[in-house]
Design a protein around this motif. Structure first.
Motif, PDB file in Angstrom:
ATOM      1  N   LEU A   1     -15.659  17.505  46.526  1.00 11.80           N
ATOM      2  CA  LEU A   1     -14.398  17.079  45.930  1.00 11.80           C
ATOM      3  C   LEU A   1     -14.170  17.738  44.586  1.00 11.80           C
ATOM      4  CD1 LEU A   1     -14.117  13.202  46.261  1.00 11.80           C
ATOM      5  CD2 LEU A   1     -12.820  14.953  47.468  1.00 11.80           C
ATOM      6  N   ALA A   2     -12.896  17.966  44.276  1.00 10.81           N
ATOM      7  CA  ALA A   2     -12.472  18.370  42.935  1.00 10.81           C
ATOM      8  C   ALA A   2     -11.501  17.326  42.408  1.00 10.81           C
ATOM      9  CB  ALA A   2     -11.799  19.738  42.977  1.00 10.81           C
ATOM     10  N   HIS A   3     -11.648  17.005  41.130  1.00 10.68           N
ATOM     11  CA  HIS A   3     -10.778  16.048  40.444  1.00 10.68           C
ATOM     12  C   HIS A   3     -10.037  16.769  39.322  1.00 10.68           C
ATOM     13  CE1 HIS A   3     -13.073  12.308  41.810  1.00 10.68           C
ATOM     14  NE2 HIS A   3     -13.918  13.268  42.113  1.00 10.68           N
TER      15      HIS A   3
ATOM     16  N   GLN B   1      -5.907  13.040  48.189  1.00  6.93           N
ATOM     17  CA  GLN B   1      -5.617  11.663  47.827  1.00  6.93           C
ATOM     18  C   GLN B   1      -4.800  11.678  46.556  1.00  6.93           C
ATOM     19  OE1 GLN B   1      -6.769  10.385  44.862  1.00  6.93           O
ATOM     20  NE2 GLN B   1      -7.634   8.358  45.170  1.00  6.93           N
TER      21      GLN B   1
ATOM     22  N   PRO C   1       2.361   9.215  38.502  1.00  7.89           N
ATOM     23  CA  PRO C   1       1.070   9.551  39.107  1.00  7.89           C
ATOM     24  C   PRO C   1      -0.103   9.112  38.234  1.00  7.89           C
ATOM     25  CG  PRO C   1       2.163  11.526  38.247  1.00  7.89           C
ATOM     26  CD  PRO C   1       3.143  10.408  38.129  1.00  7.89           C
ATOM     27  N   PHE C   2      -1.125   8.563  38.882  1.00  4.69           N
ATOM     28  CA  PHE C   2      -2.382   8.244  38.209  1.00  4.69           C
ATOM     29  C   PHE C   2      -3.395   9.352  38.524  1.00  4.69           C
ATOM     30  CE2 PHE C   2      -1.849   3.303  38.032  1.00  4.69           C
ATOM     31  CZ  PHE C   2      -1.039   3.430  36.919  1.00  4.69           C
ATOM     32  N   HIS C   3      -4.258   9.073  39.483  1.00  2.00           N
ATOM     33  CA  HIS C   3      -5.349   9.993  39.822  1.00  2.00           C
ATOM     34  C   HIS C   3      -4.955  10.844  41.036  1.00  2.00           C
ATOM     35  CE1 HIS C   3      -9.495  11.343  39.940  1.00  2.00           C
ATOM     36  NE2 HIS C   3      -9.545  11.078  41.232  1.00  2.00           N
ATOM     37  N   ALA C   4      -5.722  11.895  41.242  1.00  2.00           N
ATOM     38  CA  ALA C   4      -5.648  12.668  42.484  1.00  2.00           C
ATOM     39  C   ALA C   4      -7.023  13.277  42.699  1.00  2.00           C
ATOM     40  CB  ALA C   4      -4.589  13.757  42.385  1.00  2.00           C
ATOM     41  N   GLU C   5      -7.319  13.628  43.928  1.00  2.00           N
ATOM     42  CA  GLU C   5      -8.542  14.378  44.215  1.00  2.00           C
ATOM     43  C   GLU C   5      -8.340  15.095  45.540  1.00  2.00           C
ATOM     44  OE1 GLU C   5     -11.058  10.920  43.891  1.00  2.00           O
ATOM     45  OE2 GLU C   5     -11.214  10.697  46.060  1.00  2.00           O
ATOM     46  N   SER C   6      -9.062  16.183  45.738  1.00  2.00           N
ATOM     47  CA  SER C   6      -8.948  16.905  47.003  1.00  2.00           C
ATOM     48  C   SER C   6     -10.271  17.562  47.322  1.00  2.00           C
ATOM     49  CB  SER C   6      -7.831  17.953  46.937  1.00  2.00           C
ATOM     50  OG  SER C   6      -8.148  18.964  46.010  1.00  2.00           O
ATOM     51  N   GLY C   7     -10.493  17.782  48.621  1.00  2.00           N
ATOM     52  CA  GLY C   7     -11.734  18.411  49.041  1.00  2.00           C
ATOM     53  C   GLY C   7     -11.903  18.370  50.539  1.00  2.00           C
TER      54      GLY C   7
END
Lengths: 157, 157
Positions: free
Chosen positions: B84-86, B54, B64-70
């Motif tokens: 998830l990792a931020h 995301q 870019p603001f936020h991101a996360e992946s998992g």
């Protein structure tokens, strides 16, 4: 990935940026030794972290083995933080040091979903020499002490 | 993403697969309200998990603001696990339930790097109706109790 200027905080990690591909070997007291293909990607969006993703596959038929994704942070004075998620239901927080192009990281916290196999600790060594990246991973899991688990050599595409 | 057959274990989550794009609104007692653009991707490789990533951006200038992946796991009987990792130095383990196309998840463990801002808990509600995905996130962080933080509506590309 977009290509804005690299954030100054992560300039010391710029040597990781790109796509790295190669082969590795895995072993652990509870499983048969195995070999694998691997691709690792490091990208950035202009903010003070590297986005990281990795996947491995069978050298026999290309079927997917492991994957992991997360972010690398350089928080000053060579101190590096790594946050990772694994599809096995594990999260990993690592902390370590960068010296020239070598990283030595150890987990400071592991997270597990209710159904995940137990992983207690991981250590990661990474050494980059030009377009060649070598890494080793040690793991304490499923009741075993910290033991060599993975080693691979990757080349930058 | 490769396109092997979907693993039977995650068939109940197949409605999430694809790329979703839209806009959302954020608020929290410690910050000014803000709006954002967002893209969410769910993929699979034939194994019993969905790969998730995301990113959000400013509606003003696209920065870019936020991101996360998992990864998302369906572990039977509508029970769902999320790891998830931020890039803020946070890892998140969520557990929850799927009912039809609605997910209700709450964190069971948060991990923090040494320099991360404190996040104590997150709750995520997701409701999908055809090609429309709505979500809400509540957060307990930096000394605040669990409080509404994010809401967005995304459309499948």
């Amino acid at each position: 990935m977009a290509s804005p200027p690299l954030h100054a905080d992560i300039a010391p990690l710029a040597f990781l940026l790109g796509t790295w591909t190669g082969e590795g070997a895995g072993e652990y007291p509870t499983i048969a030794p195995f070999r694998y293909g691997e691709q690792v990607r490091f990208g950035h969006v202009g903010k003070p972290f590297l986005a990281y993703s990795q996947r491995t596959w069978s050298l026999d038929d290309g079927r997917p083995f492991h994957a992991e994704s997360g972010y690398w942070r350089h928080v000053g004075d060579g101190r590096v933080e790594l946050v990772l998620a694994h599809p096995t239901g594990v999260t990993e927080i690592q902390h370590g040091l960068l010296r020239e192009r070598s990283l030595r990281l150890a987990s400071v916290a592991m997270g597990l979903t209710p159904t995940a196999k137990r992983v207690d600790a991981l250590e990661r060594d990474i050494d980059v020499d030009g377009d060649r990246l070598a890494y080793a991973v040690r793991m304490a899991a499923v009741g075993q002490a910290l033991t060599h688990h993975l080693a691979a050599v990757l080349v930058k595409d």
